[in-house]
Design a protein around this motif. Structure first.
Motif, PDB file in Angstrom:
ATOM      1  N   PRO A  47       0.803  -1.227   0.000  1.00  0.00           N
ATOM      2  CA  PRO A  47       0.000   0.000   0.000  1.00  0.00           C
ATOM      3  C   PRO A  47       0.835   1.276   0.000  1.00  0.00           C
ATOM      4  N   ASN A  48       2.123   1.187   0.307  1.00  0.00           N
ATOM      5  CA  ASN A  48       3.003   2.359   0.330  1.00  0.00           C
ATOM      6  C   ASN A  48       3.667   2.637  -1.020  1.00  0.00           C
ATOM      7  N   THR A  49       3.389   1.806  -2.018  1.00  0.00           N
ATOM      8  CA  THR A  49       3.962   1.984  -3.345  1.00  0.00           C
ATOM      9  C   THR A  49       2.928   2.656  -4.238  1.00  0.00           C
ATOM     10  N   HIS A  50       3.355   3.659  -4.995  1.00  0.00           N
ATOM     11  CA  HIS A  50       2.421   4.371  -5.879  1.00  0.00           C
ATOM     12  C   HIS A  50       1.844   3.448  -6.940  1.00  0.00           C
ATOM     13  N   VAL A  51       2.724   2.695  -7.625  1.00  0.00           N
ATOM     14  CA  VAL A  51       2.280   1.796  -8.692  1.00  0.00           C
ATOM     15  C   VAL A  51       3.036   0.481  -8.584  1.00  0.00           C
ATOM     16  N   THR A  52       2.288  -0.614  -8.623  1.00  0.00           N
ATOM     17  CA  THR A  52       2.877  -1.954  -8.696  1.00  0.00           C
ATOM     18  C   THR A  52       2.582  -2.515 -10.079  1.00  0.00           C
ATOM     19  N   LEU A  53       3.634  -2.924 -10.781  1.00  0.00           N
ATOM     20  CA  LEU A  53       3.468  -3.588 -12.069  1.00  0.00           C
ATOM     21  C   LEU A  53       3.381  -5.086 -11.799  1.00  0.00           C
ATOM     22  N   LEU A  54       2.194  -5.636 -11.921  1.00  0.00           N
ATOM     23  CA  LEU A  54       1.974  -7.063 -11.719  1.00  0.00           C
ATOM     24  C   LEU A  54       2.083  -7.758 -13.066  1.00  0.00           C
ATOM     25  N   GLN A  55       3.107  -8.583 -13.198  1.00  0.00           N
ATOM     26  CA  GLN A  55       3.301  -9.343 -14.429  1.00  0.00           C
ATOM     27  C   GLN A  55       2.696 -10.721 -14.239  1.00  0.00           C
ATOM     28  N   VAL A  56       1.672 -11.031 -15.020  1.00  0.00           N
ATOM     29  CA  VAL A  56       1.040 -12.348 -14.986  1.00  0.00           C
ATOM     30  C   VAL A  56       1.740 -13.200 -16.033  1.00  0.00           C
ATOM     31  N   SER A  57       2.393 -14.273 -15.580  1.00  0.00           N
ATOM     32  CA  SER A  57       3.228 -15.099 -16.448  1.00  0.00           C
ATOM     33  C   SER A  57       2.856 -16.566 -16.333  1.00  0.00           C
ATOM     34  N   THR A  58       3.489 -17.372 -17.180  1.00  0.00           N
ATOM     35  CA  THR A  58       3.395 -18.826 -17.091  1.00  0.00           C
ATOM     36  C   THR A  58       4.808 -19.405 -17.182  1.00  0.00           C
ATOM     37  N   LEU A  70      12.516  -6.091 -18.700  1.00  0.00           N
ATOM     38  CA  LEU A  70      12.128  -4.712 -18.972  1.00  0.00           C
ATOM     39  C   LEU A  70      11.476  -4.064 -17.752  1.00  0.00           C
ATOM     40  N   LEU A  71      10.521  -4.760 -17.131  1.00  0.00           N
ATOM     41  CA  LEU A  71       9.790  -4.203 -15.995  1.00  0.00           C
ATOM     42  C   LEU A  71      10.673  -4.058 -14.758  1.00  0.00           C
ATOM     43  N   GLU A  72      11.558  -5.027 -14.510  1.00  0.00           N
ATOM     44  CA  GLU A  72      12.470  -4.920 -13.374  1.00  0.00           C
ATOM     45  C   GLU A  72      13.415  -3.733 -13.543  1.00  0.00           C
ATOM     46  N   ASP A  73      13.913  -3.532 -14.752  1.00  0.00           N
ATOM     47  CA  ASP A  73      14.800  -2.404 -15.018  1.00  0.00           C
ATOM     48  C   ASP A  73      14.055  -1.082 -14.803  1.00  0.00           C
ATOM     49  N   LEU A  74      12.863  -0.993 -15.309  1.00  0.00           N
ATOM     50  CA  LEU A  74      12.064   0.218 -15.165  1.00  0.00           C
ATOM     51  C   LEU A  74      11.758   0.505 -13.693  1.00  0.00           C
ATOM     52  N   ALA A  75      11.383  -0.521 -12.938  1.00  0.00           N
ATOM     53  CA  ALA A  75      11.072  -0.357 -11.515  1.00  0.00           C
ATOM     54  C   ALA A  75      12.324   0.037 -10.728  1.00  0.00           C
ATOM     55  N   HIS A  76      13.465  -0.538 -11.095  1.00  0.00           N
ATOM     56  CA  HIS A  76      14.716  -0.228 -10.410  1.00  0.00           C
ATOM     57  C   HIS A  76      15.105   1.238 -10.593  1.00  0.00           C
ATOM     58  N   ARG A  77      14.781   1.807 -11.744  1.00  0.00           N
ATOM     59  CA  ARG A  77      15.174   3.177 -12.076  1.00  0.00           C
ATOM     60  C   ARG A  77      14.132   4.228 -11.682  1.00  0.00           C
ATOM     61  N   THR A  78      12.966   3.810 -11.186  1.00  0.00           N
ATOM     62  CA  THR A  78      11.860   4.745 -10.969  1.00  0.00           C
ATOM     63  C   THR A  78      11.364   4.709  -9.531  1.00  0.00           C
ATOM     64  N   GLU A  79      11.332   5.865  -8.894  1.00  0.00           N
ATOM     65  CA  GLU A  79      10.818   5.979  -7.528  1.00  0.00           C
ATOM     66  C   GLU A  79       9.303   5.762  -7.531  1.00  0.00           C
ATOM     67  N   GLY A  80       8.821   4.971  -6.575  1.00  0.00           N
ATOM     68  CA  GLY A  80       7.385   4.734  -6.438  1.00  0.00           C
ATOM     69  C   GLY A  80       6.842   3.647  -7.341  1.00  0.00           C
ATOM     70  N   LEU A  81       7.730   2.959  -8.063  1.00  0.00           N
ATOM     71  CA  LEU A  81       7.312   1.898  -8.983  1.00  0.00           C
ATOM     72  C   LEU A  81       7.916   0.581  -8.524  1.00  0.00           C
ATOM     73  N   ARG A  82       7.107  -0.452  -8.506  1.00  0.00           N
ATOM     74  CA  ARG A  82       7.536  -1.776  -8.040  1.00  0.00           C
ATOM     75  C   ARG A  82       7.076  -2.819  -9.056  1.00  0.00           C
ATOM     76  N   HIS A  83       7.881  -3.852  -9.257  1.00  0.00           N
ATOM     77  CA  HIS A  83       7.526  -4.954 -10.157  1.00  0.00           C
ATOM     78  C   HIS A  83       7.408  -6.245  -9.364  1.00  0.00           C
ATOM     79  N   VAL A  84       6.311  -6.977  -9.589  1.00  0.00           N
ATOM     80  CA  VAL A  84       6.141  -8.309  -9.017  1.00  0.00           C
ATOM     81  C   VAL A  84       5.638  -9.220 -10.135  1.00  0.00           C
TER      82      VAL A  84
END
Length: 141
Positions: A47-58, A70-84
């Protein structure tokens, strides 16, 4: 001669389907309002993260690995962005509840779990950044 026309017709239909699928791949789409998040997804949210990028995979998805990088790199470089990442290989009911029909699909969720946008396939970096910009506090890497 009828067989030749049937073959040409089938080729034309397949070509049109291929063009449509290619055009939709990586395109940012509007959020699906009112989607109830399944418990495995809620558990991944912060709840403390502005945006979570949820990647639905198989498990056997080659494009999923490219999307993850791509998403991990973007999240690493951006404040308030998280990738799961959520592997739905053994969770088809979760994919169905989310309305996910292909892997990878990326959902951008805010801290409350509200869906902001979704992308089917490998996201286009610049398009995704432009779509996320209004939801984040600082510059996007």
């Amino acid at each position: 001669m009828t067989g030749v026309w049937a073959l040409l017709g089938a080729i034309a239909v397949v070509a049109v389907i291929g063009v449509v699928l290619r055009a939709r791949n990586g395109r940012v789409r509007a959020a699906r309002p009112g989607v109830r998040l399944p418990d495995p997804v809620r558990a991944l949210l912060d709840p403390n993260t502005h945006v979570t990028l949820l990647q639905v995979s198989t498990t056997f998805c080659a494009t999923c690995r490219q999307t993850k990088a791509l998403l991990e790199d973007l999240a690493h470089r951006t404040e308030g962005l998280r990738h799961v990442e959520l592997d739905v290989t053994d969770l088809p009911d979760v994919a169905a509840e989310l309305g996910v029909l292909r892997a990878p699909t990326t959902l951008a969720l805010d801290g409350t779990g509200a869906e902001l946008l979704r992308v089917g396939g490998l996201p286009k970096r610049d398009t995704l950044i432009a779509a996320l910009r209004p939801h984040l506090p600082g510059p996007i890497g």
